[in-house]
Design a protein around this motif. Structure first.
Motif, PDB file in Angstrom:
ATOM      1  N   ILE A   1       2.193   1.739  -3.675  1.00 11.02           N
ATOM      2  CA  ILE A   1       1.360   1.619  -4.650  1.00 11.02           C
ATOM      3  C   ILE A   1       0.900   3.139  -4.391  1.00 11.02           C
ATOM      4  O   ILE A   1       0.492   3.863  -5.305  1.00 11.02           O
ATOM      5  CB  ILE A   1       0.230   0.927  -4.656  1.00 11.02           C
ATOM      6  CG1 ILE A   1       0.809  -0.475  -5.174  1.00 11.02           C
ATOM      7  CG2 ILE A   1      -0.639   0.919  -5.663  1.00 11.02           C
ATOM      8  CD1 ILE A   1      -0.072  -1.850  -5.137  1.00 11.02           C
TER       9      ILE A   1
ATOM     10  N   ALA B   1       4.201  21.623  -1.486  1.00 13.36           N
ATOM     11  CA  ALA B   1       3.871  22.012  -2.794  1.00 13.36           C
ATOM     12  C   ALA B   1       2.137  21.678  -2.998  1.00 13.36           C
ATOM     13  O   ALA B   1       1.698  22.542  -3.600  1.00 13.36           O
ATOM     14  CB  ALA B   1       4.583  21.008  -3.821  1.00 13.36           C
TER      15      ALA B   1
ATOM     16  N   ALA C   1      -7.826  16.652  -5.627  1.00 11.13           N
ATOM     17  CA  ALA C   1      -9.128  16.695  -6.190  1.00 11.13           C
ATOM     18  C   ALA C   1     -10.002  15.843  -5.716  1.00 11.13           C
ATOM     19  O   ALA C   1     -11.227  16.205  -5.791  1.00 11.13           O
ATOM     20  CB  ALA C   1      -8.667  16.567  -7.778  1.00 11.13           C
ATOM     21  N   LEU C   2      -9.595  14.635  -5.540  1.00 11.60           N
ATOM     22  CA  LEU C   2     -10.519  13.351  -5.122  1.00 11.60           C
ATOM     23  C   LEU C   2     -11.353  13.793  -3.745  1.00 11.60           C
ATOM     24  O   LEU C   2     -12.101  13.262  -3.426  1.00 11.60           O
ATOM     25  CB  LEU C   2      -9.956  12.131  -5.149  1.00 11.60           C
ATOM     26  CG  LEU C   2      -9.659  11.696  -6.729  1.00 11.60           C
ATOM     27  CD1 LEU C   2      -8.808  10.316  -6.595  1.00 11.60           C
ATOM     28  CD2 LEU C   2     -10.842  11.617  -7.411  1.00 11.60           C
TER      29      LEU C   2
ATOM     30  N   THR D   1       2.068   6.223  -5.845  1.00  5.73           N
ATOM     31  CA  THR D   1       1.866   6.127  -7.458  1.00  5.73           C
ATOM     32  C   THR D   1       0.894   7.439  -7.549  1.00  5.73           C
ATOM     33  O   THR D   1       1.032   8.104  -8.694  1.00  5.73           O
ATOM     34  CB  THR D   1       1.564   5.072  -8.058  1.00  5.73           C
ATOM     35  OG1 THR D   1       2.319   3.933  -7.497  1.00  5.73           O
ATOM     36  CG2 THR D   1       1.827   5.125  -9.292  1.00  5.73           C
ATOM     37  N   PHE D   2      -0.051   7.641  -6.704  1.00  2.41           N
ATOM     38  CA  PHE D   2      -1.156   8.370  -7.117  1.00  2.41           C
ATOM     39  C   PHE D   2      -0.649   9.929  -7.013  1.00  2.41           C
ATOM     40  O   PHE D   2       0.033  10.360  -6.112  1.00  2.41           O
ATOM     41  CB  PHE D   2      -2.179   8.266  -5.855  1.00  2.41           C
ATOM     42  CG  PHE D   2      -3.111   7.147  -6.025  1.00  2.41           C
ATOM     43  CD1 PHE D   2      -2.631   5.831  -5.950  1.00  2.41           C
ATOM     44  CD2 PHE D   2      -4.280   7.367  -6.201  1.00  2.41           C
ATOM     45  CE1 PHE D   2      -3.555   4.872  -6.421  1.00  2.41           C
ATOM     46  CE2 PHE D   2      -5.296   6.404  -6.462  1.00  2.41           C
ATOM     47  CZ  PHE D   2      -4.926   5.107  -6.307  1.00  2.41           C
ATOM     48  N   PRO D   3      -0.982  10.757  -8.161  1.00  2.00           N
ATOM     49  CA  PRO D   3      -0.288  12.114  -8.078  1.00  2.00           C
ATOM     50  C   PRO D   3      -1.143  12.858  -7.082  1.00  2.00           C
ATOM     51  O   PRO D   3      -2.311  12.797  -6.619  1.00  2.00           O
ATOM     52  CB  PRO D   3      -0.902  12.574  -9.537  1.00  2.00           C
ATOM     53  CG  PRO D   3      -1.161  11.393 -10.313  1.00  2.00           C
ATOM     54  CD  PRO D   3      -1.474  10.285  -9.408  1.00  2.00           C
TER      55      PRO D   3
ATOM     56  N   PRO E   1       8.513  23.921  -4.929  1.00  2.00           N
ATOM     57  CA  PRO E   1       7.179  23.427  -5.379  1.00  2.00           C
ATOM     58  C   PRO E   1       6.772  23.742  -6.909  1.00  2.00           C
ATOM     59  O   PRO E   1       7.115  24.877  -7.179  1.00  2.00           O
ATOM     60  CB  PRO E   1       6.314  24.116  -4.241  1.00  2.00           C
ATOM     61  CG  PRO E   1       7.071  24.449  -3.316  1.00  2.00           C
ATOM     62  CD  PRO E   1       8.535  24.619  -3.818  1.00  2.00           C
TER      63      PRO E   1
ATOM     64  N   VAL F   1      -1.886  16.062  -6.826  1.00  2.00           N
ATOM     65  CA  VAL F   1      -3.140  16.637  -7.343  1.00  2.00           C
ATOM     66  C   VAL F   1      -4.262  16.113  -7.369  1.00  2.00           C
ATOM     67  O   VAL F   1      -5.152  16.606  -6.980  1.00  2.00           O
ATOM     68  CB  VAL F   1      -2.853  17.407  -8.717  1.00  2.00           C
ATOM     69  CG1 VAL F   1      -3.578  18.552  -8.889  1.00  2.00           C
ATOM     70  CG2 VAL F   1      -1.417  17.370  -9.017  1.00  2.00           C
ATOM     71  N   ALA F   2      -4.164  14.739  -7.734  1.00  2.00           N
ATOM     72  CA  ALA F   2      -5.345  13.847  -7.901  1.00  2.00           C
ATOM     73  C   ALA F   2      -5.985  13.470  -6.739  1.00  2.00           C
ATOM     74  O   ALA F   2      -7.106  13.799  -6.467  1.00  2.00           O
ATOM     75  CB  ALA F   2      -4.793  12.635  -8.750  1.00  2.00           C
TER      76      ALA F   2
ATOM     77  N   VAL G   1       0.794  -1.076   0.141  1.00  2.00           N
ATOM     78  CA  VAL G   1       0.075   0.125   0.021  1.00  2.00           C
ATOM     79  C   VAL G   1       1.039   1.376   0.075  1.00  2.00           C
ATOM     80  O   VAL G   1       0.826   2.170  -0.766  1.00  2.00           O
ATOM     81  CB  VAL G   1      -0.972   0.209   0.957  1.00  2.00           C
ATOM     82  CG1 VAL G   1      -1.727   1.257   1.304  1.00  2.00           C
ATOM     83  CG2 VAL G   1      -2.181  -0.967   1.098  1.00  2.00           C
TER      84      VAL G   1
ATOM     85  N   ILE H   1       5.820   8.736 -13.626  1.00  2.00           N
ATOM     86  CA  ILE H   1       4.768   9.124 -12.433  1.00  2.00           C
ATOM     87  C   ILE H   1       4.673  10.540 -12.139  1.00  2.00           C
ATOM     88  O   ILE H   1       3.651  11.105 -11.982  1.00  2.00           O
ATOM     89  CB  ILE H   1       4.981   8.131 -11.298  1.00  2.00           C
ATOM     90  CG1 ILE H   1       4.836   6.506 -11.644  1.00  2.00           C
ATOM     91  CG2 ILE H   1       4.122   8.489 -10.115  1.00  2.00           C
ATOM     92  CD1 ILE H   1       5.185   5.691 -10.652  1.00  2.00           C
TER      93      ILE H   1
ATOM     94  N   ILE I   1      -0.978  24.156  -3.865  1.00  2.00           N
ATOM     95  CA  ILE I   1      -2.186  24.063  -5.052  1.00  2.00           C
ATOM     96  C   ILE I   1      -3.548  24.283  -4.228  1.00  2.00           C
ATOM     97  O   ILE I   1      -4.521  24.373  -4.879  1.00  2.00           O
ATOM     98  CB  ILE I   1      -1.934  22.965  -5.598  1.00  2.00           C
ATOM     99  CG1 ILE I   1      -0.411  22.786  -6.348  1.00  2.00           C
ATOM    100  CG2 ILE I   1      -2.816  22.385  -6.788  1.00  2.00           C
ATOM    101  CD1 ILE I   1      -0.045  21.347  -6.672  1.00  2.00           C
TER     102      ILE I   1
END
Lengths: 247, 385
Positions: free
Chosen positions: A92, A183, A103-104, A95-97, B222, A99-100, A89, B320, A187
């Motif tokens: 993996i 960072a 956003a999620l 690997t999730f960006p 950043p 920003v995503a 976990v 990635i 955002i």
């Protein structure tokens, strides 16, 4: 102390620039002659800096506690079963960006600071978890064996031998996590948090390069200050703990 | 055969979340929040019973002293994952009003939690089975194929995510290509630059510290700041040189995005290339020399092939990262899936946010999976001793 010189210098520069940005108005006027307002005034930079830092610190503190607790659990005899899954976990998940993830969090939690804190904690704990596992797993069995042979209880072995030895690696994980979160929090301005990203976003929307520049410089300085602080901390940790166990 | 405690824990958690949270919601239109439906209301007794039975049997099988229990669990979990889109379809068919053209169904927290926990179960079962990469790939293709087939059916047309997609299929494919071009363009350019920099560092060791220092400095700043800092100099450049303007190089758009992406990609790429090339054991190089290879042959036929897996690992990390940063670059007008995310955030249209965020995640996961497999297949087989 020479160790703390560059973080202190950068910190002074960061706070100085956050307070004294209006003084630089002529410079920005020269850069951007066609705009009325050239210094971001909706919020003071000091307030934005403070809010930005609070978000990152709160999420780093909660994330560190969760990740270190999880890492300790998965490396104890009782939690060994979970080790492969937790390991997977942690790798993996990274690997999730970011920003995503940010956003999620909005559809799930709405706008504002709550989704940002949750996203920062969730995303930030992965590198710490990974490094905690690597640090604890990387300790030679001979060391824990020796500590047990000295009559230490499992808790003492953990607190007095394992954690100090894994500390440097865990600290490196916290450093990665905080760098990413500074960072990501910037955002976070797009989903309604008041951070140093605000002037950048406002400037991009209104085509005001001076605003963008002010936000960007302060965000960059904040990141550099934090990074050099961690550099110094890692060195200090090394000096404090490594000699005890060196052969 | 020790009982597995991980799978029952996951199954129990899934059951609790599934019965406690909303599986989905029905919205009267795009913006108004809808009414939520729990598992029972969404699927009815037969559906809810089936889902519960599957989860309970996964948990029970993991505790049972059966020889092939992990294989059975793997089949159950993959089937459950493959058929998951049927749940929102059933929800829509049971609750969507027939006379309201703007009504739409959306996915709730229960659905996402179930998806997440099923994925964890899949990871756990594959790990216990020591599944090879072909089995992993086959399962991935099976689940993805089933999803694509199910999404084409009429039943899911009311799903808000599909509505958002169907409103802009052209923009979606354009965003996909822009995203791919920016992210992988930056990876390709930085790979070439990193190779040159790594060679320089090997030939002249004095350059090691400055080069590594510079690229890790870039990585610390950043992304939003880098994008912001590039606007002023690039627009000044394009104002001063009209031919740059005709190439589309301006303060905002693809040019600053690509520059920033390349700058970010350099650290993992340079570090991995350098480490890969310097860590080829000297004994192997000596063996090569003994076989009469000259330095050039040694590099091309021995060092490069041995270094390749570690270099690909650098490409994987970079790819990635670039996929995620390209989404941020939408803020400076570079396009890609990030444009949907920020547009959706601006309009408070959460499904548009999902339409941008989910493909971004999918691209990152796909890049990760493909490059991991490539690196593994290039790794030399261990010699039998």
């Amino acid at each position: 102390m020479r160790l703390w010189f560059s973080p202190l210098l950068l910190l002074t520069l960061l706070i100085g620039l956050s307070t004294a940005m209006p003084v630089l108005e002529p410079l920005f006027q020269w850069l951007q002659p066609d705009k009325q307002s050239v210094v971001y005034e909706r919020e003071s930079f000091l307030f934005l800096l403070q809010n930005h830092l609070t978000l990152v610190l709160v999420s780093a503190a909660v994330g560190t506690m969760l990740a270190v607790a999880g890492g300790i659990f998965a490396t104890r005899p009782a939690g060994r079963d979970f080790l492969p899954l937790v390991n997977q976990v942690a790798s993996i998940g990274q690997t999730f960006p970011p920003v995503a993830v940010l956003a999620l969090a909005v559809p799930a939690l709405g706008f504002g600071e709550a989704p940002i804190i949750v996203a920062l904690i969730l995303y930030g704990l992965l590198p710490i978890l990974r490094n905690t596992l690597a640090g604890l797993e990387g300790i030679s069995p001979a060391v824990t064996e020796a500590a047990r042979g000295m009559g230490m209880s499992p808790l003492q072995v953990l607190v007095r031998a394992e954690l100090p030895l894994a500390g440097r690696v865990i600290l490196a994980g916290i450093r990665t996590s905080v760098t990413i979160n500074i960072a990501t929090a910037a955002i976070g301005s797009t989903i309604g948090a008041r951070t140093l990203g605000d002037p950048v976003i406002a400037g991009l929307v209104n085509g005001n390069t001076a605003y963008v520049l002010q936000g960007a410089i302060l965000i960059g300085l904040l990141a550099l200050t934090t990074d050099s602080l961690f550099e110094a901390l890692e060195r200090a940790w090394e000096r404090r703990f490594t000699p005890q166990f060196a052969n | 055969m020790t009982p597995n405690r991980v799978l029952p824990a996951l199954a129990l958690l899934a059951l609790g979340l599934l019965w406690g949270l909303d599986l989905g919601a029905i919205q009267p239109n795009r913006i108004v929040p809808g009414t939520g439906h729990g598992l029972l209301s969404a699927l009815g007794w037969p559906g809810a019973g089936l889902v519960t039975a599957v989860l309970v049997s996964i948990g029970a099988l993991a505790l049972a002293p059966l020889r092939h229990r992990y294989a059975i669990i793997l089949v159950l979990v993959s089937l459950a994952l493959a058929l998951l889109p049927l749940a929102p379809e059933l929800l829509a068919s049971r609750h969507l009003p027939a006379d309201a053209p703007y009504a739409r169904s959306s996915l709730g927290a229960g659905f996402w939690c179930l998806l997440f926990l099923l994925c964890l179960m899949l990871v756990e079962a594959m790990g216990r089975l020591n599944a090879g990469r072909w089995l992993q790939l086959a399962l991935l293709l099976f689940v993805a194929g089933s999803w694509l087939l199910l999404l084409q059916r009429d039943g899911l047309e009311s799903l808000s995510l599909m509505r958002e997609y169907n409103a802009r299929p052209d923009k979606f494919s354009q965003a996909l290509w822009t995203h791919l071009a920016l992210a992988f363009g930056a990876v390709a350019i930085s790979a070439v630059m990193a190779f040159a920099l790594a060679l320089k560092m090997i030939r002249t060791p004095g350059w090691q510290r400055p080069i590594l220092g510079a690229v890790s400095f870039l990585q610390t700043i950043p992304s939003l700041a880098v994008f912001g800092l590039l606007i002023a100099p690039l627009s000044a450049l394009s104002n001063a040189f009209p031919f740059l303007q005709s190439l589309g190089i301006r303060g905002i758009g693809w040019a600053p995005a690509l520059l920033a992406l390349i700058a970010y990609s350099l650290l993992p790429m340079v570090r991995n290339t350098f480490v890969a090339l310097t860590e080829v054991p000297e004994s192997l190089a000596d063996a090569g020399r003994g076989m009469g290879m000259n330095e050039r042959q040694l590099f091309l036929r021995l060092k490069l092939p041995l270094a390749l897996p570690v270099m690909i690992e650098g490409v994987r990390i970079t790819a990635i990262q670039a996929v995620g940063l390209t989404a941020v670059a939408a803020l400076i007008g570079a396009g890609g899936f990030g444009a949907f995310i920020f547009q959706g955030l601006g309009q408070a249209a959460m499904d548009l946010v999902l339409l941008g965020a989910l493909p971004t995640v999918a691209l990152a996961l796909a890049a990760d999976a493909l490059l991991t497999m490539l690196a593994n297949s290039l790794r030399p087989a261990p010699l039998a001793s």
